[in-house]
Design a protein around this motif. Structure first.
Motif, PDB file in Angstrom:
ATOM      1  N   GLY A  96       6.771   3.683   9.789  1.00  0.00           N
ATOM      2  CA  GLY A  96       5.720   2.675   9.724  1.00  0.00           C
ATOM      3  C   GLY A  96       5.619   2.123   8.312  1.00  0.00           C
ATOM      4  O   GLY A  96       5.957   2.794   7.333  1.00  0.00           O
ATOM      5  N   PHE A  97       5.110   0.910   8.215  1.00  0.00           N
ATOM      6  CA  PHE A  97       5.028   0.235   6.926  1.00  0.00           C
ATOM      7  C   PHE A  97       3.661   0.442   6.320  1.00  0.00           C
ATOM      8  O   PHE A  97       2.656   0.568   7.018  1.00  0.00           O
ATOM      9  N   ILE A  98       3.593   0.463   5.002  1.00  0.00           N
ATOM     10  CA  ILE A  98       2.331   0.477   4.252  1.00  0.00           C
ATOM     11  C   ILE A  98       2.196  -0.892   3.626  1.00  0.00           C
ATOM     12  O   ILE A  98       3.092  -1.352   2.903  1.00  0.00           O
ATOM     13  N   LEU A  99       1.046  -1.521   3.953  1.00  0.00           N
ATOM     14  CA  LEU A  99       0.798  -2.857   3.421  1.00  0.00           C
ATOM     15  C   LEU A  99      -0.178  -2.744   2.267  1.00  0.00           C
ATOM     16  O   LEU A  99      -1.237  -2.130   2.398  1.00  0.00           O
ATOM     17  N   VAL A 100       0.177  -3.282   1.109  1.00  0.00           N
ATOM     18  CA  VAL A 100      -0.716  -3.329  -0.052  1.00  0.00           C
ATOM     19  C   VAL A 100      -1.103  -4.788  -0.247  1.00  0.00           C
ATOM     20  O   VAL A 100      -0.243  -5.617  -0.588  1.00  0.00           O
ATOM     21  N   ILE A 101      -2.468  -5.070   0.009  1.00  0.00           N
ATOM     22  CA  ILE A 101      -2.943  -6.448  -0.064  1.00  0.00           C
ATOM     23  C   ILE A 101      -3.798  -6.573  -1.308  1.00  0.00           C
ATOM     24  O   ILE A 101      -4.875  -5.957  -1.397  1.00  0.00           O
ATOM     25  N   ASP A 102      -3.279  -7.307  -2.270  1.00  0.00           N
ATOM     26  CA  ASP A 102      -3.988  -7.470  -3.549  1.00  0.00           C
ATOM     27  C   ASP A 102      -4.823  -8.739  -3.479  1.00  0.00           C
ATOM     28  O   ASP A 102      -4.287  -9.857  -3.505  1.00  0.00           O
ATOM     29  N   ARG A 103      -6.244  -8.519  -3.426  1.00  0.00           N
ATOM     30  CA  ARG A 103      -7.154  -9.648  -3.367  1.00  0.00           C
ATOM     31  C   ARG A 103      -8.241  -9.512  -4.436  1.00  0.00           C
ATOM     32  O   ARG A 103      -9.392  -9.923  -4.261  1.00  0.00           O
ATOM     33  N   ARG A 104      -7.776  -9.008  -5.559  1.00  0.00           N
ATOM     34  CA  ARG A 104      -8.770  -8.756  -6.600  1.00  0.00           C
ATOM     35  C   ARG A 104      -9.330 -10.057  -7.175  1.00  0.00           C
ATOM     36  O   ARG A 104     -10.468 -10.095  -7.636  1.00  0.00           O
ATOM     37  N   GLN A 105      -8.612 -11.068  -7.140  1.00  0.00           N
ATOM     38  CA  GLN A 105      -9.056 -12.331  -7.718  1.00  0.00           C
ATOM     39  C   GLN A 105      -9.492 -13.320  -6.639  1.00  0.00           C
ATOM     40  O   GLN A 105      -9.761 -14.477  -6.937  1.00  0.00           O
ATOM     41  N   ASP A 106      -9.682 -12.840  -5.430  1.00  0.00           N
ATOM     42  CA  ASP A 106      -9.968 -13.729  -4.310  1.00  0.00           C
ATOM     43  C   ASP A 106     -11.445 -13.552  -3.884  1.00  0.00           C
ATOM     44  O   ASP A 106     -12.158 -12.702  -4.398  1.00  0.00           O
ATOM     45  N   LYS A 107     -11.801 -14.293  -2.894  1.00  0.00           N
ATOM     46  CA  LYS A 107     -13.142 -14.219  -2.317  1.00  0.00           C
ATOM     47  C   LYS A 107     -13.091 -13.417  -1.039  1.00  0.00           C
ATOM     48  O   LYS A 107     -12.034 -13.278  -0.425  1.00  0.00           O
ATOM     49  N   VAL A 160      -7.635   0.556   7.851  1.00  0.00           N
ATOM     50  CA  VAL A 160      -7.695  -0.410   6.757  1.00  0.00           C
ATOM     51  C   VAL A 160      -8.629   0.181   5.714  1.00  0.00           C
ATOM     52  O   VAL A 160      -9.811   0.435   6.004  1.00  0.00           O
ATOM     53  N   ILE A 161      -8.091   0.384   4.519  1.00  0.00           N
ATOM     54  CA  ILE A 161      -8.872   1.029   3.450  1.00  0.00           C
ATOM     55  C   ILE A 161      -9.106   0.005   2.368  1.00  0.00           C
ATOM     56  O   ILE A 161      -8.155  -0.598   1.857  1.00  0.00           O
ATOM     57  N   MET A 162     -10.422  -0.183   2.093  1.00  0.00           N
ATOM     58  CA  MET A 162     -10.808  -1.082   1.028  1.00  0.00           C
ATOM     59  C   MET A 162     -10.841  -0.302  -0.275  1.00  0.00           C
ATOM     60  O   MET A 162     -11.510   0.709  -0.387  1.00  0.00           O
ATOM     61  N   LEU A 163     -10.075  -0.776  -1.275  1.00  0.00           N
ATOM     62  CA  LEU A 163     -10.002  -0.111  -2.573  1.00  0.00           C
ATOM     63  C   LEU A 163     -10.657  -0.999  -3.612  1.00  0.00           C
ATOM     64  O   LEU A 163     -10.477  -2.221  -3.620  1.00  0.00           O
ATOM     65  N   SER A 164     -11.402  -0.325  -4.512  1.00  0.00           N
ATOM     66  CA  SER A 164     -12.121  -1.076  -5.526  1.00  0.00           C
ATOM     67  C   SER A 164     -11.288  -1.266  -6.779  1.00  0.00           C
ATOM     68  O   SER A 164     -11.529  -2.190  -7.558  1.00  0.00           O
ATOM     69  N   SER A 165     -10.317  -0.374  -6.998  1.00  0.00           N
ATOM     70  CA  SER A 165      -9.541  -0.485  -8.238  1.00  0.00           C
ATOM     71  C   SER A 165      -8.116  -0.001  -7.986  1.00  0.00           C
ATOM     72  O   SER A 165      -7.789   0.627  -6.975  1.00  0.00           O
ATOM     73  N   VAL A 166      -7.322  -0.238  -9.001  1.00  0.00           N
ATOM     74  CA  VAL A 166      -5.917   0.165  -8.939  1.00  0.00           C
ATOM     75  C   VAL A 166      -5.774   1.675  -8.940  1.00  0.00           C
ATOM     76  O   VAL A 166      -4.929   2.221  -8.213  1.00  0.00           O
ATOM     77  N   PRO A 167      -6.559   2.399  -9.792  1.00  0.00           N
ATOM     78  CA  PRO A 167      -6.407   3.865  -9.750  1.00  0.00           C
ATOM     79  C   PRO A 167      -6.614   4.436  -8.353  1.00  0.00           C
ATOM     80  O   PRO A 167      -5.973   5.424  -7.987  1.00  0.00           O
ATOM     81  N   GLU A 168      -7.553   3.858  -7.601  1.00  0.00           N
ATOM     82  CA  GLU A 168      -7.727   4.338  -6.235  1.00  0.00           C
ATOM     83  C   GLU A 168      -6.436   4.150  -5.433  1.00  0.00           C
ATOM     84  O   GLU A 168      -6.087   4.971  -4.590  1.00  0.00           O
ATOM     85  N   LEU A 169      -5.751   3.033  -5.704  1.00  0.00           N
ATOM     86  CA  LEU A 169      -4.474   2.779  -5.012  1.00  0.00           C
ATOM     87  C   LEU A 169      -3.448   3.844  -5.347  1.00  0.00           C
ATOM     88  O   LEU A 169      -2.650   4.262  -4.499  1.00  0.00           O
ATOM     89  N   HIS A 170      -3.484   4.303  -6.594  1.00  0.00           N
ATOM     90  CA  HIS A 170      -2.520   5.326  -7.015  1.00  0.00           C
ATOM     91  C   HIS A 170      -2.758   6.640  -6.274  1.00  0.00           C
ATOM     92  O   HIS A 170      -1.862   7.489  -6.237  1.00  0.00           O
ATOM     93  N   GLY A 171      -3.934   6.771  -5.712  1.00  0.00           N
ATOM     94  CA  GLY A 171      -4.187   7.988  -4.937  1.00  0.00           C
ATOM     95  C   GLY A 171      -3.439   7.960  -3.617  1.00  0.00           C
ATOM     96  O   GLY A 171      -3.210   9.015  -3.007  1.00  0.00           O
ATOM     97  N   TYR A 172      -3.097   6.817  -3.171  1.00  0.00           N
ATOM     98  CA  TYR A 172      -2.368   6.703  -1.895  1.00  0.00           C
ATOM     99  C   TYR A 172      -0.845   6.538  -2.101  1.00  0.00           C
ATOM    100  O   TYR A 172      -0.060   7.029  -1.298  1.00  0.00           O
ATOM    101  N   ILE A 173      -0.499   5.837  -3.129  1.00  0.00           N
ATOM    102  CA  ILE A 173       0.939   5.574  -3.389  1.00  0.00           C
ATOM    103  C   ILE A 173       1.222   5.925  -4.837  1.00  0.00           C
ATOM    104  O   ILE A 173       0.478   5.512  -5.756  1.00  0.00           O
TER     105      ILE A 173
END
Length: 1060
Positions: A96-107, A160-173
């Motif tokens: 299965g694929f892991i999707l990383v959606i970067d929307r830090r600068q979006d609405k 679907v996991i909402m992450l607030s920061s990049v370090p949180e992302l590092h906990g998964y990948i």
């Protein structure tokens, strides 16, 4: 589900190369999308496959911050998703694929739309969706509230996991599996990734196309039928080889491309060994390596298949070459067999047999190349069999046939040579017998009859005969039956008759010897009896009457020359004289018989050579001249030979028709009476003038031949005729033939002195020699340049030759006159009936006829105004030609005294004939008295009466200036010449009126160079010698001798007052 990973690339291997590793790729489904197809969509980078992996190996697809994500068309989005999910291997994609959606600068509204769009259209299995929510406080709060109240909208198969920061992302990948924009350390360049994907997919396509090309080429090779001829087989082999080279070139290019891609993938490792490849890069490397291995295996399988196919084609080409050579060699051997079958003639003479044997040897030498080629071809076929050729059953019978034909031809040649050697042996025996017979006839003819009358002479002659007969054991035919038995295989009817004739001739000659022996034995035996002496009989000496002083007539000369003294002091007994006459008559008969045999030999040679000559002319006309008009041969003619047949061959056809239709047939009528053959030549002497035309054209023919002798036309004609000599040798045959006749006539005349046709033979010989002289003269005459008139108007050309010439003209300057005597000019003189031409000889460069001289015309003298002085003091080779009463004098020096004598004699004849013509013209005038030659008288004043005073001199050493210029009659009697022998004449025309002044020796100086050289003291006296009277003079004083025209007188001495 679609098979992923390596399914994105693939190739197809040869179906004719089973067991290869390409089968796996050939049967895979081919992804419809390639990087090259959606390259522009991938470049937008709204999603990418970085190569990172989750903790369980799940591929990571990153959706970077892309403000215009909502503007991406659904089709493009679907294509990118489909392509990215097809890249990982089946194993990784199955997790299965892991999707990383970067929307830090979006609405938040955009986040919601993006997640919903991805969830709705993602084509593969999903394991986890990680969303980096907006970082702004308002947006983060809004997203938290919205996500809680709208959780049902995000219901997906995976969390679907909402992450607030990049370090949180590092906990998964892990950071090593994330790119730098996500706080990771993974080295990723989207442009490089896109380039690698494009190259790998292009390489996979190249491998696939190469495999398909090899498959198609292999099918073509397998289905190709072997051609039946050399040309087609060579063409097929050449075409297949070219295609094979092209295929190998394509495979080399594919291997180079794959190697280049592999090095590009490994480039990071080459720069820094500490770095490592991510999983996607490792997968790419594996894919390229596998494609390269498959390509190498496919190439090896193709090389093996091509080697077998090429060997078969090469063997097929060898077979076609062998078959073609076999047909050519067999045709050559068949032609040789037909040619050798024509060698049935064994020869009708020794020379003919030698010629046939020589021809056979020459034929064998020429045919040896064909025989050797046949044997070499047979060995070549055996080598093909030894090399395991596929067509052994076709090659072996042909080899056996070639060996059989070669052995058969060699045996046939050996048999023919054996027969010709037998013929040569028999003809040698016959020639030896005939030579022995001829020598015997010569021996009998050479034994003088008068010497055989004595005992010693008879015994010596007997010894000669016996000694000669002893040589017969080696030379003559012993037993005729043994000849029949030994030479039965070659005894044709003609040869059998020839053997019988030779044997009959041998018997006849032996019989002649036996008769001569019997006669000589009788003479030798009779000499032993005593001879009774008797008194000598008085002999009356027959003497010619003494001629008058200074005069001897021709008839008296003949009678004095015919007188002879009788000899013999003893008279033999009547019986002895009778027997002696019988012996002499017998010897005379034998001598005549020997001469008859010699005449027949000459006649046979004349006929044989004439037949050969006619055949050679026909051969040239048919083999060369006719072929120049043959359309099939015109392509071999050079431009210089076009329309030049008449120049090259002259009037050879006219010569051939004359000899073939007329002369040869008439010659055959004289085979039984060869001594009369002179009549045949005399009857056809006018026809022989055609040779003059041929010889005059010969220089042009020779020049044309030298320019075009290397023309392929002549070589082809010579090859067809099987001539050893080139055409120019045969073009010389007419010239050689006309010179051969005079040699044969001389031989025939030599053996026909006392025969009926001797006079005809002598006349024919003289005529042929005259033709030869005319031909030779005409060859020089046509080389004259610069003469404005027509040479034919000058009459017949009598003589021509080169001389040294001095000029001595009265009108010239004194210094020029004196200088001319010491500086001779080299001139070539042409004596015609009406004029003598002076030309300058110019040698030309070249060879053969091209080196023939040319003659530049300088001047000419009209013979009606010419006089000669035969002797010039101090040089026996000089004489004078003077013109217009010695106004112009030309001192001529000949190369030899004999040439000088011949020219003076010929000029004298011309002048005498003109004088005779003038005399006959004057006789028509009414003249009653004529001037005659003065004869010796007691009184110095006794005149001689007559019309003219003319003497023709006989001997060449005397001086007699003659001139026809101004010959006129006079009513008054001129005085006789005083103290000289020359006559001068006035320069009046031939038709001068009779009332012109007369001429005499006192009126102008004597025309004698001798007189001039002696200081002009006066004319010389008449030199002693023989003269012919040209005018009757019967009226004279009592002390003068009456003479008539035609009488020959001898002047002993000339006294004073011109009397002799």
């Amino acid at each position: 589900m679609r098979r992923r990973g390596q399914g994105a690339v693939g190739c197809c291997s040869l179906c004719t190369c089973p067991g290869t590793a390409g089968d796996e790729i050939m049967h895979q489904d081919i992804t419809p999308l390639c990087a090259a197809d959606i390259q522009d969509q991938l470049k937008k980078r709204f999603a990418y496959l970085s190569g990172g992996r989750g903790q369980d190996g799940s591929p990571v697809i990153t959706f970077p911050d892309y403000p215009a994500f909502s503007d991406v068309p659904d089709k493009e989005f679907q294509n990118v998703m489909t392509y990215l999910t097809s890249i990982p291997s089946l194993q990784d994609a199955g997790i299965g694929f892991i999707l990383v959606i970067d929307r830090r600068q979006d609405k938040w509204t955009s986040v919601k739309a993006s997640v919903l769009r991805i969830a709705a259209s993602f084509p593969a299995n999903l394991q986890l969706v990680l969303v980096l929510r907006p970082t702004g406080f308002l947006q983060r709060t809004l997203s938290d509230l919205a996500f809680k109240f709208n959780r049902d909208d995000f219901k997906m198969k995976v969390p679907v996991i909402m992450l607030s920061s990049v370090p949180e992302l590092h906990g998964y990948i892990d950071k090593s599996q994330l790119t730098e924009d996500l706080g990771g350390t993974l080295d990723y360049c989207h442009t490089r990734w896109l380039c690698h994907r494009t190259a790998i997919e292009g390489f996979a396509l190249m491998v696939k196309q190469t495999a398909q090309m090899l498959q198609s080429f292999g099918t073509e090779l397998a289905e190709t039928e072997l051609p039946n001829d050399v040309q087609s087989t060579s063409s097929v082999l050449c075409a297949h080889t070219e295609k094979k080279v092209k295929a190998k070139e394509d495979m080399r290019l594919a291997l180079d491309e794959g190697q280049s891609i592999l090095e590009s993938i490994r480039e990071p490792l080459a720069k820094s060994p500490e770095q490592s490849l991510n999983q996607d890069q490792l997968d790419n490397q594996t894919t390229v390596q596998r494609l390269l291995a498959q390509l190498n295996e496919t190439e090896a399988a193709f090389d093996e298949f091509w080697a077998k196919h090429q060997q078969k084609l090469e063997q097929c080409l060898q077979l076609r070459h062998f078959e073609q050579d076999f047909r050519e060699v067999k045709a050559s051997l068949d032609a040789l067999a037909q040619k050798i079958a024509t060698f049935t003639d064994v020869g009708n003479s020794l020379a003919h047999a030698e010629h046939l044997l020589k021809d056979l040897t020459s034929f064998e030498e020429k045919s040896s190349a064909a025989v050797e080629r046949a044997r070499a071809l047979s060995l070549e076929g055996e080598q093909l069999i030894d090399n395991k050729h596929y067509a052994v059953d076709s090659i072996r019978p042909k080899c056996h046939e070639l060996q059989h034909l070669c052995d058969q031809f060699t045996a046939e040649v050996g048999q023919r040579r054996g027969l010709l050697n037998k013929s040569l042996e028999l003809h040698s025996l016959l020639e030896a017998s005939m030579k022995w017979c001829d020598e015997g006839i010569y021996l009998l003819a050479s034994q003088p009859v008068d010497k055989c009358q004595s005992q010693d002479g008879a015994e010596a002659a007997l010894q000669e005969i016996e000694k000669f007969l002893e040589t017969g054991a080696e030379n003559k035919i012993q037993e005729l039956n043994k000849i029949y038995q030994d030479y039965e295989p070659i005894l044709t009817q003609d040869l059998l008759e020839h053997v019988q004739k030779v044997f009959q001739k041998q018997e006849s000659m032996e019989e002649m010897f036996h008769r001569r022996q019997a006669s000589l034995k009788k003479l030798a035996a009779k000499q032993t009896r005593p001879v009774q002496p008797v008194a000598p009989r008085p002999e009356a000496l027959t003497k010619s009457p003494c001629p008058s002083p200074g005069v001897r007539r021709g008839s008296e000369n003949s009678s004095s020359e015919g007188s002879a003294l009788r000899r013999g002091p003893y008279r033999r007994a009547k019986s002895e004289m009778s027997e002696g006459r019988q012996g002499r008559s017998s010897s005379t008969g034998e001598e005549e018989e020997s001469l008859a045999i010699l005449r027949r030999h000459v006649m046979n040679e004349l006929l044989d050579t004439e037949r050969v000559y006619v055949e050679e002319l026909l051969c040239v006309l048919e083999g060369y001249a006719a072929e120049m008009d043959n359309p099939l041969m015109t392509h071999l003619l050079t431009a210089g030979l076009q329309n030049k047949k008449d120049v090259l061959f002259g009037n050879m056809e006219e010569i051939y028709h004359f000899h073939n239709r007329i002369f040869l047939r008439e010659l055959e009528n004289y085979i039984d009476c060869p001594e009369l053959v002179g009549r045949c030549f005399l009857e056809r002497m006018e026809e022989f003038q055609i040779y003059e035309k041929y010889c005059q054209n010969k220089p042009r023919s020779e020049s044309l031949w030298r320019q075009c002798s290397d023309c392929p036309f002549f070589q082809e004609c010579q090859k067809k005729l099987d001539h050893k000599l080139s055409l120019d040798s045969y073009l010389l045959k007419p010239v050689q033939r006309i010179t051969k006749y005079q040699l044969l006539l001389k031989e025939m005349l030599k053996y026909s002195k006392n025969c009926e046709g001797a006079e005809d033979l002598q006349e024919a010989l003289s005529s042929i020699l005259g033709i030869l002289k005319a031909v030779n003269d005409s060859m020089h005459l046509i080389a004259i340049t610069g003469y404005d008139g027509n040479l034919s108007d000058l009459g017949k050309l009598l003589m021509q030759g080169s001389f040294s010439v001095w000029t001595d003209h009265k009108k010239g300057h004194t210094k020029v006159k004196d200088l001319a005597r010491f500086k001779p000019m080299q001139r070539h003189l042409f004596l015609h009936e009406k004029a003598v031409l002076f030309c300058k000889k110019r040698e030309e460069n070249g060879e053969g006829y091209e080196k023939a001289p040319s003659y530049s015309y300088k001047q000419s003298l009209n013979m009606t105004a010419v006089g000669i002085t035969e002797n010039v003091k101090g040089d026996a080779k000089k004489f004078e030609i003077w013109y217009n009463a010695r106004e112009e004098v030309y001192i001529i020096q000949a190369p030899t005294p004999e040439i000088k004598a011949a020219w003076v004699n010929e000029i004298r004849k011309v002048l005498t004939s003109q004088l005779q013509a003038c005399r006959e013209a004057s006789q028509h005038r009414a003249l009653e008295q004529s001037q005659s030659l003065p004869l010796p008288a007691s009184s110095n004043t006794s005149p001689s009466k007559g019309n003219t005073r003319n003497i023709k001199k006989l001997e060449e050493r005397k001086t007699d200036p003659l001139s026809l210029e101004g010959y006129v009659s006079s009513t008054t009697l001129p005085k006789p010449p005083e103290k000289g022998k020359g006559w001068s004449k006035t320069s009046h025309p031939l038709e001068a009126p009779e009332d012109n002044d007369g001429w005499s020796s006192a009126e102008e100086p004597i025309n004698s160079s001798d007189a001039e050289e002696e200081g002009g003291v006066g004319p010389r006296k008449l030199a002693p010698g023989k003269y012919t009277i040209v005018v009757d003079d019967e009226k004279g004083g009592p002390n003068t001798l009456a003479v008539r025209s035609g009488d020959m007188v001898e002047v002993v001495q000339e006294g004073d007052e011109g009397l002799w």
